[in-house]
Design a protein around this motif. Sequence first.
Motif, PDB file in Angstrom:
ATOM      1  N   MET A  52      12.969 -53.107  18.769  1.00  0.00           N
ATOM      2  CA  MET A  52      13.498 -54.289  18.079  1.00  0.00           C
ATOM      3  C   MET A  52      14.721 -53.898  17.269  1.00  0.00           C
ATOM      4  O   MET A  52      14.744 -52.866  16.612  1.00  0.00           O
ATOM      5  CB  MET A  52      12.430 -54.884  17.155  1.00  0.00           C
ATOM      6  N   LEU A  53      15.750 -54.723  17.336  1.00  0.00           N
ATOM      7  CA  LEU A  53      16.963 -54.447  16.594  1.00  0.00           C
ATOM      8  C   LEU A  53      16.738 -54.644  15.107  1.00  0.00           C
ATOM      9  O   LEU A  53      15.919 -55.458  14.675  1.00  0.00           O
ATOM     10  CB  LEU A  53      18.079 -55.387  17.059  1.00  0.00           C
ATOM     11  N   GLU A  54      17.470 -53.887  14.292  1.00  0.00           N
ATOM     12  CA  GLU A  54      17.446 -54.112  12.857  1.00  0.00           C
ATOM     13  C   GLU A  54      18.036 -55.482  12.556  1.00  0.00           C
ATOM     14  O   GLU A  54      18.795 -56.033  13.338  1.00  0.00           O
ATOM     15  CB  GLU A  54      18.242 -53.015  12.147  1.00  0.00           C
ATOM     16  N   THR A  55      17.702 -56.015  11.384  1.00  0.00           N
ATOM     17  CA  THR A  55      18.086 -57.384  11.053  1.00  0.00           C
ATOM     18  C   THR A  55      19.594 -57.615  11.152  1.00  0.00           C
ATOM     19  O   THR A  55      20.054 -58.579  11.762  1.00  0.00           O
ATOM     20  CB  THR A  55      17.610 -57.736   9.637  1.00  0.00           C
ATOM     21  N   SER A  56      20.420 -56.723  10.565  1.00  0.00           N
ATOM     22  CA  SER A  56      21.873 -56.909  10.575  1.00  0.00           C
ATOM     23  C   SER A  56      22.426 -56.870  11.991  1.00  0.00           C
ATOM     24  O   SER A  56      23.255 -57.702  12.367  1.00  0.00           O
ATOM     25  CB  SER A  56      22.545 -55.846   9.697  1.00  0.00           C
ATOM     26  N   ALA A  57      21.960 -55.896  12.784  1.00  0.00           N
ATOM     27  CA  ALA A  57      22.435 -55.795  14.160  1.00  0.00           C
ATOM     28  C   ALA A  57      21.964 -56.996  14.974  1.00  0.00           C
ATOM     29  O   ALA A  57      22.698 -57.511  15.829  1.00  0.00           O
ATOM     30  CB  ALA A  57      21.930 -54.501  14.799  1.00  0.00           C
ATOM     31  N   ARG A  58      20.747 -57.452  14.684  1.00  0.00           N
ATOM     32  CA  ARG A  58      20.220 -58.608  15.418  1.00  0.00           C
ATOM     33  C   ARG A  58      21.017 -59.879  15.103  1.00  0.00           C
ATOM     34  O   ARG A  58      21.287 -60.699  15.964  1.00  0.00           O
ATOM     35  CB  ARG A  58      18.745 -58.801  15.082  1.00  0.00           C
ATOM     36  N   LEU A  59      21.407 -60.036  13.832  1.00  0.00           N
ATOM     37  CA  LEU A  59      22.199 -61.205  13.450  1.00  0.00           C
ATOM     38  C   LEU A  59      23.546 -61.216  14.166  1.00  0.00           C
ATOM     39  O   LEU A  59      24.033 -62.269  14.601  1.00  0.00           O
ATOM     40  CB  LEU A  59      22.400 -61.227  11.932  1.00  0.00           C
ATOM     41  N   LEU A  60      24.167 -60.042  14.273  1.00  0.00           N
ATOM     42  CA  LEU A  60      25.446 -59.961  14.986  1.00  0.00           C
ATOM     43  C   LEU A  60      25.264 -60.295  16.468  1.00  0.00           C
ATOM     44  O   LEU A  60      26.098 -60.986  17.069  1.00  0.00           O
ATOM     45  CB  LEU A  60      26.046 -58.566  14.833  1.00  0.00           C
ATOM     46  N   ARG A  61      24.163 -59.808  17.031  1.00  0.00           N
ATOM     47  CA  ARG A  61      23.888 -60.109  18.435  1.00  0.00           C
ATOM     48  C   ARG A  61      23.623 -61.602  18.620  1.00  0.00           C
ATOM     49  O   ARG A  61      24.120 -62.227  19.572  1.00  0.00           O
ATOM     50  CB  ARG A  61      22.674 -59.292  18.899  1.00  0.00           C
ATOM     51  N   LEU A  62      22.878 -62.208  17.716  1.00  0.00           N
ATOM     52  CA  LEU A  62      22.598 -63.636  17.764  1.00  0.00           C
ATOM     53  C   LEU A  62      23.891 -64.440  17.630  1.00  0.00           C
ATOM     54  O   LEU A  62      24.119 -65.413  18.368  1.00  0.00           O
ATOM     55  CB  LEU A  62      21.616 -64.021  16.658  1.00  0.00           C
ATOM     56  N   LEU A  63      24.748 -64.018  16.716  1.00  0.00           N
ATOM     57  CA  LEU A  63      26.013 -64.712  16.514  1.00  0.00           C
ATOM     58  C   LEU A  63      26.874 -64.631  17.768  1.00  0.00           C
ATOM     59  O   LEU A  63      27.519 -65.604  18.165  1.00  0.00           O
ATOM     60  CB  LEU A  63      26.756 -64.112  15.325  1.00  0.00           C
ATOM     61  N   SER A  64      26.873 -63.477  18.415  1.00  0.00           N
ATOM     62  CA  SER A  64      27.642 -63.305  19.640  1.00  0.00           C
ATOM     63  C   SER A  64      27.146 -64.248  20.734  1.00  0.00           C
ATOM     64  O   SER A  64      27.935 -64.863  21.461  1.00  0.00           O
ATOM     65  CB  SER A  64      27.550 -61.852  20.111  1.00  0.00           C
ATOM     66  N   LEU A  65      25.832 -64.393  20.851  1.00  0.00           N
ATOM     67  CA  LEU A  65      25.264 -65.295  21.849  1.00  0.00           C
ATOM     68  C   LEU A  65      25.622 -66.746  21.550  1.00  0.00           C
ATOM     69  O   LEU A  65      25.967 -67.519  22.447  1.00  0.00           O
ATOM     70  CB  LEU A  65      23.741 -65.134  21.901  1.00  0.00           C
ATOM     71  N   LEU A  66      25.560 -67.126  20.285  1.00  0.00           N
ATOM     72  CA  LEU A  66      25.828 -68.510  19.906  1.00  0.00           C
ATOM     73  C   LEU A  66      27.303 -68.882  20.075  1.00  0.00           C
ATOM     74  O   LEU A  66      27.638 -70.067  20.164  1.00  0.00           O
ATOM     75  CB  LEU A  66      25.399 -68.758  18.457  1.00  0.00           C
ATOM     76  N   GLN A  67      28.180 -67.896  20.115  1.00  0.00           N
ATOM     77  CA  GLN A  67      29.600 -68.182  20.273  1.00  0.00           C
ATOM     78  C   GLN A  67      30.001 -68.416  21.728  1.00  0.00           C
ATOM     79  O   GLN A  67      31.137 -68.793  22.004  1.00  0.00           O
ATOM     80  CB  GLN A  67      30.442 -67.052  19.674  1.00  0.00           C
TER      81      GLN A  67
END
Length: 320
Positions: free
Chosen positions: A1-16
Amino acid sequence: MLETSARLLRLLSLLQTPREWTGPQLAERLGVSTRTVRNDVERLRTLGYPVDATRGAVGGYRLGAGAQLPPLLLDDEEAVAVAVGLRTAASGSISGIEETSLRALAKVEKVLPSRLRRRVNALQTYVASVSTNANSPRVDASVLTELTAACRDHELVRFDYEDRGKAASRRIAEPYGLVNWGRRWYLVAWDRDREDWRTFRVDRMTPKLPAGPRFPPRELPDEDLARYVSNRVSAAPWRITAHITVHAPAAVVAERIPGYVGSVQSVDAETCVLSSGNDNAEMFAVYLGMIGFDFTVTSPPELVEAVRKLGQRYAKAVSG
């Protein structure tokens, strides 16, 4: 599982990306539960990212438009494209945007990884462009922005227009699209007074703002507006027109003649006729010499004389 900060960046990338994601899809991509996805979405909203959500079987998440532009996540190819595009805009044909482009470029290049910076610098070093002539047409960025918005919102535009003969007129038109052709911009619109489709040079337009009321869209004269502009501009009335006999097959000549220069018609297996024009006889003669095949020109007299003088000048340059 990704760490929270890295996961947020990954989530943001997907949402863009230009699509809508369901909670389960995001959970699968991130390797977390749907509950964690919902919590991460709330974190992004707290940070100022406008994440829109829709309910139901086909509902999901997507990044919406907010009051301010949030930080963007770009992949390698996108980052290089943005940097190259900004370099081009800084020296392009749109006036008033050069300084803004340079400021944005400085921000982008500052955060580029070294591997990408090398790619951008290589393009700058080994790809050159001819600087814009001071007399070349230039278009104000705000005019392009206003016209683009009017096309998008189907709003009438009113403007003063100066044609190629310097004759001024007031126009009211329904705008449908902008086409860039080299250093020039063209607006494709339905002219209300002429009741016909027209192609307007944007650098000859002086819009009267704000735009007018909305109008119901018409069927376009061509699904490909770039092709439509190309055909209209190439058929524009030149000061000098001619039908030149070229001593080469039509198919071969056509490969060397862009559509906006003129049309080529076959006469026989070894001969064709090029129909073209220009406003300047000497420049017309130079272009004919660049075709790369023998040709015969019999009219108009002004062009015949220009070809004769050019031939003498070239012969003198290599004689003795």
